[in-house]
Design an enzyme around this catalytic site. Structure first.
Site, PDB file in Angstrom:
ATOM      1  N   THR A 273      16.983  -7.350   0.942  1.00  0.00           N
ATOM      2  CA  THR A 273      16.558  -8.757   0.877  1.00  0.00           C
ATOM      3  C   THR A 273      16.002  -9.122  -0.495  1.00  0.00           C
ATOM      4  OG1 THR A 273      14.343  -8.215   1.711  1.00  0.00           O
ATOM      5  CG2 THR A 273      16.033  -8.793   3.346  1.00  0.00           C
ATOM      6  N   ASP A 393      -2.580  10.349  -4.106  1.00  0.00           N
ATOM      7  CA  ASP A 393      -1.641   9.227  -4.095  1.00  0.00           C
ATOM      8  C   ASP A 393      -1.272   8.882  -2.661  1.00  0.00           C
ATOM      9  OD1 ASP A 393       0.279   7.323  -4.632  1.00  0.00           O
ATOM     10  OD2 ASP A 393       1.768   8.735  -5.398  1.00  0.00           O
ATOM     11  N   GLU A 431       4.994   1.307  -0.073  1.00  0.00           N
ATOM     12  CA  GLU A 431       5.102   1.354  -1.536  1.00  0.00           C
ATOM     13  C   GLU A 431       5.966   2.500  -2.002  1.00  0.00           C
ATOM     14  OE1 GLU A 431       3.783   2.757  -5.632  1.00  0.00           O
ATOM     15  OE2 GLU A 431       3.858   3.775  -3.690  1.00  0.00           O
ATOM     16  N   GLU A 432       5.819   3.650  -1.337  1.00  0.00           N
ATOM     17  CA  GLU A 432       6.518   4.845  -1.808  1.00  0.00           C
ATOM     18  C   GLU A 432       8.040   4.693  -1.748  1.00  0.00           C
ATOM     19  OE1 GLU A 432       5.208   6.961  -3.455  1.00  0.00           O
ATOM     20  OE2 GLU A 432       3.188   7.447  -2.816  1.00  0.00           O
ATOM     21  N   GLU A 443       7.159 -12.422  -2.683  1.00  0.00           N
ATOM     22  CA  GLU A 443       8.295 -13.266  -2.314  1.00  0.00           C
ATOM     23  C   GLU A 443       7.888 -14.314  -1.277  1.00  0.00           C
ATOM     24  OE1 GLU A 443      11.902  -9.997  -2.905  1.00  0.00           O
ATOM     25  OE2 GLU A 443      10.880 -10.190  -0.986  1.00  0.00           O
ATOM     26  N   HIS A 560       3.089  14.122  -4.644  1.00  0.00           N
ATOM     27  CA  HIS A 560       4.145  13.911  -3.646  1.00  0.00           C
ATOM     28  C   HIS A 560       4.536  15.186  -2.887  1.00  0.00           C
ATOM     29  CE1 HIS A 560       5.922   9.825  -5.248  1.00  0.00           C
ATOM     30  NE2 HIS A 560       4.606   9.785  -5.033  1.00  0.00           N
TER      31      HIS A 560
END
Length: 751
Positions: A273, A393, A431-432, A443, A560
């Protein structure tokens, strides 16, 4: 017609007279009760509209920030894995709402905004792997990579730890001879071709760094590579240390089994989108139309498995710059050497079973209504989701945000404070996977945010390590960050400010200020991306980090992986959580200055130095010579920058005079604040980069060229050297000149 004109003039005159009487009545001070109280009938806004930042309240806020509270927050946040849309993530949504709705320490209001995000997950029933087998014998597997990280603490054994995978990599089982392709840059693959290696049908093993995750596969596919394997080299993350004895839990370094997960996505926002919020009603493009994701199966592995593969390769030795710390000289292949661990007829197979799905992901929003300017927003955000436990994170950032909102919420509920401008807190989802939550938010509320937002503060990873502050932002943010950093003590010494310590670690020589801390530039690596690139909102990202003289790690080593846990943070990143506290005090100070200062504390003149720097990179050497040879001149750009600097200096003088007035006009204050707020928007050009989603900021857009000038100009110049298309160079010169002239006109005095 003449009678209509006369009647209109009478009506207008009457209205003007009425307005004058009202202004005179409310603006002229009247006798009160002798104690400074307003007389009966005078609106409260007359007394409060001119209020400025309360320094004692600012100090009170910083005094109330507790390191112990932040530690407690982090322990709770990182107690279990919380990948986007999973059970752990949903529980944190409830936690954020509960904290921000608390009657003693909560905010004015909250909301949960839900988006249908296009995500990618591994198949729990069919784990991904990289295997070695004898060519032509599909059933004869002689080696396979680990499917999960080694359990060095109880955290790695949690049932919700997701297996290592490359998000958005397509499923498939390609098989071929293995080649080592360094960092997977286009130039790396070309180097292999130059060595005489046919890459068609091969499997490339690459190391993190140098190119974006997705680019490693996109570039490889262009050269005929069938599958990609990615690993973290200990030379890049561990200062060369590779043994279990030298790594976590014995130090902060990544264990040999550690695997960096990540989104293999070259864009940000929901992939189906673009430019529209991912709601149920939203039009979605076809998956086949998505750009910037791997076209071939891709899988990350740990460096212990990478060592087994790379150190047994055949072929010529890789260039010196490609060598790492796996304990051998790296060959490039293709295939395995005779006499090694594997028969030289062995192939490597990449087995990927990823699934792409649309799932609901939430942003949690918290609001504090402004008293004098509720229609001006100061935004503060941090993402909530992680790949595994995510202690650093992103939970270090969430822990800091929760402590800031606790203190502000308490002051608010006790009636001791309400900001001049509204404050919006955002806990972004997904977010990741590509900055999805924050992008969908910009948006959905595009017009409102564009017209009303003063600045965006991002605190993702709040503490990479505990040596010094590290800040990135657009130039106007420099002044407010500096002011805040000077008021906070560094954890290392009660006699040194965060500012001075920062300047000692990262500095530059400014033509205007001398030696100052270096404010880094914003790319697109966290949730500030859509705010600066798409909306043109002054943005910043603030954290504590490590001493570059003591480590060459490209990021904190457990990044991560399943080792990014509370234990890791508590023992090796920030024992005592004093750096977290320093970040909370600094960022909270910035937030209050932006929310409460009468005149926005953003220095527009600081853009001049950046414009000069970008211009100078083009006005010398081969760059200038090639422009001249093609009848292109930088004179219009030089003139535009000179005009901007002159207008900005005049603007600052007007602000200075305004501040010196005993009772400055609220309308004049609002006018200059709007000019400051809208300066960043003046650098936007939605037509400048038609092939780059969201990028419209002429100064900060991404670029592929290594030329250190304006991004569009740099890329056009580099392309022209190959294609001879100097028209595009002239086009981007025009775009830059127009943007700088537009920015200058934004700051001009209103006649």
């Amino acid at each position: 017609m003449s009678w209509l004109k006369i009647l209109g003039a009478v009506i207008v005159g009457a209205l003007l007279l009425t307005v004058g009487i009202l202004l005179g009545h409310f603006a002229i001070p009247k006798a009160g009760n002798g104690q400074g109280a307003p007389s009966q009938g005078m609106p409260n806004w007359v007394q409060t509209v001119g209020r400025d930042l309360n320094e004692s309240l600012l100090q009170s806020f910083m005094d109330q920030v507790e390191s112990g509270k932040i530690r407690e927050n982090l322990k709770t946040l990182a107690s279990q894995p919380h990948m986007a849309t999973t059970k752990g993530d949903e529980e944190l949504v409830k936690l954020l709402l509960s904290r921000w709705q608390d009657p003693q320490i909560g905010l004015d209001s909250t909301s949960e905004d839900v988006y249908g995000a296009f995500l990618s997950f591994p198949d729990p029933q069919r784990p991904n792997s990289v295997a070695v087998g004898v060519c032509g014998q599909n059933s004869n597997q002689i080696f396979s990579t680990r499917r999960s990280e080694k359990e060095v603490t109880a955290d790695q054994a949690h049932a919700d730890v997701v297996q290592p995978y490359a998000a958005y990599a397509p499923p498939g089982n390609p098989r071929g001879r293995l080649v080592y392709a360094n960092q997977g840059k286009r130039s790396d693959y070309q180097e292999l071709v130059n060595m005489g290696i046919n890459l068609n049908g091969t499997i490339a093993i690459t190391r993190y760094g140098g190119a974006d995750r997705a680019a490693k596969a996109v570039n490889g596919a262009e050269f005929g590579v069938a599958g990609v394997v990615v690993y973290t080299d200990p030379a890049d993350i561990n200062d060369g240390r590779a043994s279990e004895e030298e790594t976590y839990p014995n130090s902060w370094y990544l264990p040999p089994s550690g695997v960096e997960r990540g989104s293999y996505n070259g864009y940000f926002g929901d992939l189906l989108t673009p430019y529209y919020p991912a709601k149920e009603f939203t039009y979605r493009i076809k998956e086949s139309e998505i750009q910037g994701i791997p076209p071939i199966p891709t899988q990350p592995i740990g460096f212990e498995d990478a060592q087994t593969l790379i150190c047994n390769l055949s072929g010529p030795v890789a260039p010196a710059s490609w060598q790492g710390s796996l304990g051998c000289s790296y060959p490039v292949g293709p295939g395995f050497r005779t006499g090694g661990l594997f028969p030289n007829t062995s192939d490597v197979q990449v087995n990927v079973y990823n699934q792409r799905v649309i799932k609901n992901s939430s942003n949690v929003m918290g609001f504090i209504r402004g008293s004098e300017e509720p229609d001006r927003y100061v935004l503060y955000g941090n993402h909530r989701d992680s790949w595994v436990h995510g202690a650093i994170d992103p939970s270090s950032g969430t822990a800091v945000m929760l402590e800031i909102t606790r203190v502000l919420g308490k002051m608010l509920k006790e009636g001791k404070w309400r900001p001049r401008r509204s404050i919006i807190f955002g806990s972004w989802g997904a977010e990741e996977f590509g900055l999805i939550g924050s992008t969908e938010y910009t948006e959905e509320f595009y017009s409102k945010l564009r017209d009303r937002s003063v600045a965006y503060i991002n605190v993702d990873i709040s503490v990479f390590a505990n040596a010094t502050l590290r800040a990135q932002g657009t130039p106007p943010a420099q002044s407010v960050i500096f002011a805040a950093a000077k008021q906070v003590q560094t954890p290392a010494s009660s006699s040194m400010s965060v500012y001075d310590n920062w300047r000692n670690h990262f500095n530059r020589i400014s033509p205007s200020y001398g030696v100052i801390p270096n404010l880094g530039s914003l790319g697109a690596g966290s949730d500030y991306a859509s705010f600066i690139h798409y909306l043109g909102i002054t943005s910043m990202d603030i954290a504590y980090t490590y001493d570059r003289n003591k480590t060459s790690a490209r990021i904190y080593p457990a990044y991560h992986t399943a080792f990014d846990t509370f234990d890791y943070a508590d023992r090796f990143i920030d024992p005592g959580f004093t750096s977290h506290q320093a970040v909370a005090r600094t960022v909270g100070n910035v937030l209050l200055r932006l929310a409460d200062s009468l005149v926005l504390p953003l220095n527009v003149s600081d853009y001049g130095e950046k414009l000069d720097e970008l211009y100078s990179a083009a006005a010398q050497g081969d760059f200038l010579a090639n422009l001249t040879a093609n009848n292109l001149s930088l004179d219009p750009l030089k003139a535009a920058i000179g005009q901007f600097k002159s207008v900005a200096a005049d603007f600052n003088q007007r602000i200075k005079k305004l501040k010196e007035e005993e009772s400055p006009s609220p309308l004049q204050i609002r006018m200059v604040n709007d000019q400051i707020m809208l300066l960043e928007r003046a650098f936007l050009n939605p037509q400048a980069f038609p092939n780059k989603y969201y990028y419209s900021h002429v100064i900060w857009a991404s670029k592929s060229s290594d030329q250190a000038t304006f991004p569009g100009l740099a890329d056009a110049y580099t392309s022209a050297l190959e294609t001879g298309d100097w028209d595009q160079v002239q086009k981007h010169l025009t775009i830059v000149v127009q943007a700088v002239e537009s920015a200058a006109s934004t700051l001009e005095a209103v006649a």
